[in-house]
Design a protein around this motif. Structure first.
Motif, short mmCIF file in Angstrom:
data_model
loop_
_atom_site.label_atom_id
_atom_site.label_comp_id
_atom_site.label_asym_id
_atom_site.label_seq_id
_atom_site.Cartn_x
_atom_site.Cartn_y
_atom_site.Cartn_z
N PHE A 84 -7.04 1.56 8.98
CA PHE A 84 -6.02 2.02 7.83
C PHE A 84 -6.79 2.53 6.81
O PHE A 84 -6.13 3.44 6.26
CB PHE A 84 -5.15 0.58 7.41
CG PHE A 84 -4.16 1.03 6.33
CD1 PHE A 84 -3.42 2.25 6.62
CD2 PHE A 84 -3.84 0.15 5.40
CE1 PHE A 84 -2.13 2.44 5.77
CE2 PHE A 84 -2.79 0.17 4.55
CZ PHE A 84 -2.05 1.58 4.77
N GLU A 85 -7.98 2.13 6.22
CA GLU A 85 -8.57 2.93 5.25
C GLU A 85 -8.81 4.33 5.68
O GLU A 85 -8.81 5.51 4.76
CB GLU A 85 -9.85 2.33 5.06
CG GLU A 85 -10.74 2.90 3.78
CD GLU A 85 -11.95 2.28 3.30
OE1 GLU A 85 -12.95 2.77 2.71
OE2 GLU A 85 -12.24 1.33 4.17
N ALA A 108 -3.69 5.61 -4.23
CA ALA A 108 -3.11 4.74 -3.02
C ALA A 108 -4.16 4.55 -2.02
O ALA A 108 -4.51 3.43 -1.69
CB ALA A 108 -1.71 5.04 -2.16
N ALA A 109 -4.70 5.54 -1.77
CA ALA A 109 -5.98 5.31 -0.44
C ALA A 109 -7.05 4.73 -1.19
O ALA A 109 -7.79 3.83 -0.67
CB ALA A 109 -6.49 6.85 -0.40
N ASN A 115 -0.99 9.66 -3.18
CA ASN A 115 -1.69 9.40 -2.27
C ASN A 115 -3.40 9.09 -2.54
O ASN A 115 -4.03 8.37 -2.00
CB ASN A 115 -1.82 10.64 -1.29
CG ASN A 115 -0.43 10.53 -0.61
OD1 ASN A 115 -0.11 9.98 0.58
ND2 ASN A 115 0.74 11.16 -1.19
N ALA A 170 0.93 -1.16 0.10
CA ALA A 170 0.00 -0.06 -0.08
C ALA A 170 0.76 1.53 0.04
O ALA A 170 2.01 1.24 0.75
CB ALA A 170 -0.84 0.01 1.33
N PHE A 171 0.61 2.14 -0.72
CA PHE A 171 1.24 3.65 -1.04
C PHE A 171 2.68 3.23 -1.51
O PHE A 171 3.30 4.52 -1.70
CB PHE A 171 1.32 4.35 0.40
CG PHE A 171 -0.09 4.81 0.54
CD1 PHE A 171 -0.30 6.13 0.60
CD2 PHE A 171 -0.91 4.14 1.53
CE1 PHE A 171 -1.57 6.86 1.05
CE2 PHE A 171 -2.23 4.66 2.03
CZ PHE A 171 -2.62 5.87 1.63
N ALA A 189 -4.68 10.76 4.79
CA ALA A 189 -3.35 10.98 4.15
C ALA A 189 -3.37 11.53 2.60
O ALA A 189 -2.66 12.44 2.39
CB ALA A 189 -2.51 9.57 4.17
N TRP A 242 -9.21 -3.01 -0.07
CA TRP A 242 -8.47 -4.23 0.70
C TRP A 242 -9.50 -5.14 0.92
O TRP A 242 -9.33 -6.60 0.34
CB TRP A 242 -7.97 -3.59 1.86
CG TRP A 242 -7.11 -4.82 2.69
CD1 TRP A 242 -7.28 -5.97 2.98
CD2 TRP A 242 -5.82 -4.33 3.31
NE1 TRP A 242 -6.24 -6.64 3.67
CE2 TRP A 242 -5.49 -5.46 3.88
CE3 TRP A 242 -5.06 -3.24 3.23
CZ2 TRP A 242 -4.18 -5.81 4.35
CZ3 TRP A 242 -3.86 -3.32 3.94
CH2 TRP A 242 -3.12 -4.54 4.66
N VAL A 298 -6.19 0.80 -1.01
CA VAL A 298 -6.61 0.46 0.40
C VAL A 298 -7.94 0.37 0.83
O VAL A 298 -8.53 -0.49 1.33
CB VAL A 298 -5.99 1.48 1.41
CG1 VAL A 298 -6.33 1.12 2.91
CG2 VAL A 298 -4.51 1.33 1.10
N SER A 304 -5.86 6.38 5.63
CA SER A 304 -5.39 6.33 4.01
C SER A 304 -6.16 7.76 3.46
O SER A 304 -5.73 8.49 2.86
CB SER A 304 -5.58 5.18 3.12
OG SER A 304 -4.72 3.94 3.76
N ARG A 305 -7.35 7.84 3.84
CA ARG A 305 -8.20 8.79 3.23
C ARG A 305 -7.62 10.13 3.72
O ARG A 305 -7.61 11.14 2.69
CB ARG A 305 -9.73 8.81 3.58
CG ARG A 305 -10.41 7.48 2.82
CD ARG A 305 -10.40 7.60 1.37
NE ARG A 305 -10.94 6.25 0.80
CZ ARG A 305 -10.90 6.02 -0.47
NH1 ARG A 305 -10.16 6.67 -1.19
NH2 ARG A 305 -11.44 4.61 -0.89
#
Length: 296
Positions: free
Chosen positions: A154-155, A205-206, A202, A44-45, A161, A212, A209, A158-159
């Protein structure tokens, strides 16, 4: 403003995969000459830069390896949604065909790419020579509530981020440890730092995630790795309080007729891929190669 504004000079090649899209692939070392090519799938990322230290070690030994940027990550054009494991595998198949990299492959996956590896291997069994998993997840891990809770958390992160990168909050941090937690060679470090602050990188990548859970179900449906494939697993960090998690990670090696497992306690999830631990990854790749070589 271009989505690649401020990007360092690109290593590797941009390949037209059809449908008006291009993807970046970075292959190092001489032609494989019938030996398996090492094919890297980032977590991820992550993107091709994540493998810079390991690719450098392999090239020094005259071995062929290829890393790439999934759609929307690094230098690659975005792709159709959802950005799940099936879409990732389909893109990789097109990329390898267009780049004239036929394999066979020793497939190396880090972190979330444990799911992508299962899907790609399930779709392309005749092109797989062996598997190396680096602190990677498995689809079976989603049966554990603690893992499902982590994925949901983590999701959300990620958002956040992706929002932070869009707002430009990470640009002051690119030259710090946050910009490169892996510990990459100096020539490759600028790529990782640029992507760390890139709004586009980013964002996509989000989205990955967020897929997932779906990717885990796709990986489960693809079935386990074939038991005759050599499988090497490396995990990172101490095992204190994490025995169950490490057992899940090690399961593919234990199911292989030629499996190996090692834990590197002084490595973190990210630094496992860096200069400090690249030799351990090369050793795992060697285990797979050795298992493929008939004993005289």
């Amino acid at each position: 403003m271009s989505a690649l504004a401020g990007a360092p000079p690109m290593r590797g090649r941009m390949i037209d995969i059809g449908d008006g899209r291009r993807m970046r692939i970075v292959c190092e070392g001489p032609p494989a000459g019938g030996r398996p090519t090492v094919l890297f799938e980032a977590g991820a990322f992550g993107f091709a830069a994540d493998w810079g230290a390991v690719q450098q070690r392999l090239a020094e030994r005259g071995e062929r390896s290829c890393a790439y940027d999934r759609a929307g990550l690094g230098y690659s054009d975005p792709g159709p949604e959802p950005r799940d494991a099936l879409h990732a595998a389909g893109d990789l198949e097109k990329l390898l065909a267009a780049a004239h990299e036929p394999g066979p492959f020793i497939l190396v996956g880090h972190s979330m790419a444990g799911l992508h590896a299962r899907v790609f291997a399930g779709r392309n069994p005749d092109r797989i020579a062996g598997i190396v998993l680096l602190d990677a997840t498995t689809p079976e891990a989603m049966d554990v509530k603690r893992v499902r809770d982590f994925v949901g958390h983590f999701e959300t992160l990620s958002r956040l981020a992706a929002w932070g990168a869009q707002a430009g909050l990470y640009k002051p941090l690119v030259a710090t440890w946050f910009g490169d937690k892996i510990g990459l060679p100096p020539a490759i470090k600028p790529e990782k730092r640029w992507a760390f602050a890139s709004a586009r990188h980013n964002r996509w990548a989000a989205d990955e995630v967020g897929q997932w859970p779906a990717s885990a179900e796709q990986a489960r449906a693809a079935g386990p790795f074939r038991p005759e494939w050599p499988v090497a697993v490396i995990t990172a960090g101490t095992g204190a309080g994490r025995r169950g998690w490490k057992d899940l990670q090690a399961a593919p090696a234990r199911a292989s007729a030629h499996g190996s497992y090692a834990n590197i306690p002084d490595a973190s999830h990210a630094s496992l891929l860096g200069l400090d631990h690249a030799d351990a990854i090369v050793k795992a790749i060697d285990h797979v190669r050795d298992a493929l070589t008939p004993v005289a």
